[in-house]
Design a protein around this motif. Structure first.
Motif, PDB file in Angstrom:
ATOM      1  N   TRP A   6      -6.256  -3.432  -0.643  1.00 46.61           N
ATOM      2  CA  TRP A   6      -5.198  -4.297  -1.175  1.00 46.61           C
ATOM      3  C   TRP A   6      -5.457  -5.760  -0.814  1.00 46.61           C
ATOM      4  N   ALA A  24       0.830  -1.210   0.000  1.00 52.08           N
ATOM      5  CA  ALA A  24       0.000   0.000   0.000  1.00 52.08           C
ATOM      6  C   ALA A  24       0.863   1.258   0.000  1.00 52.08           C
ATOM      7  N   VAL A  82      -5.044  -0.675   3.032  1.00 54.49           N
ATOM      8  CA  VAL A  82      -4.648  -2.072   3.219  1.00 54.49           C
ATOM      9  C   VAL A  82      -5.826  -3.014   2.980  1.00 54.49           C
TER      10      VAL A  82
END
Length: 165
Positions: A40, A16, A37
């Motif tokens: 991701w 990230a 995050v």
């Protein structure tokens, strides 16, 4: 020491951070807001669920870059075509990590059902990404003119293609 390995959950904050650098300070991506995050994690889960590789380059115990492939387009007829993505952490460019990542990514993708790999490269004036891909046999197959507008400028994308089998 440098190694290329599969993405682990603990790598997501570094991934990230690396991506955020390019989102906020460059035109390599047309995203304008960094992914968190959790975003991701969802992306990585989708890639893994599709049986596709997501790799990281680790240098001295820290994530220094990452690479993955995802389906090129969502329509079913594109299911055998993937698009690659490679990003290196600031301070880790120009050291051959992109070459290591792309070599392993092509190898891992060759073990999937994918037949074609596409690179969509923002033409920022820096030829490094295109040069890297061409070194692995990618051929330029097109240019989309002024398709992205970021940081006050219009940006072309260059399309490169590699036949995997």
């Amino acid at each position: 020491m440098t190694s290329i390995r599969a993405l682990a959950e603990a790598d997501l904050p570094a991934v990230a951070d690396i991506y955020a650098h390019y989102v906020t300070g460059g035109v390599a991506t047309f995203d304008e807001t960094p992914l968190g995050v959790d975003q991701w994690r969802a992306k990585a889960d989708g890639i893994a669920g599709a049986g596709l590789p997501f790799l990281v380059a680790e240098v001295d115990g820290a994530v220094a870059g990452y690479a993955y492939v995802s389906q090129y387009r969502p329509k079913p007829a594109y299911r055998h075509t993937v698009e690659d993505t490679i990003y290196l952490a600031p301070g880790h460019t120009g050291r051959g990590l992109g070459k290591l990542l792309l070599a392993e990514l092509i190898k891992a993708t060759g073990q999937t059902a994918a037949r074609q790999m596409i690179a969509v490269i923002a033409d920022s004036g820096d030829p490094a990404s295109a040069r890297l891909h061409k070194a692995f046999g990618f051929e330029e197959v097109g240019r989309l003119r002024a398709v992205g507008f970021k940081h006050g400028r219009w940006i072309d994308t260059v399309l490169l293609q590699l036949e995997l089998r």
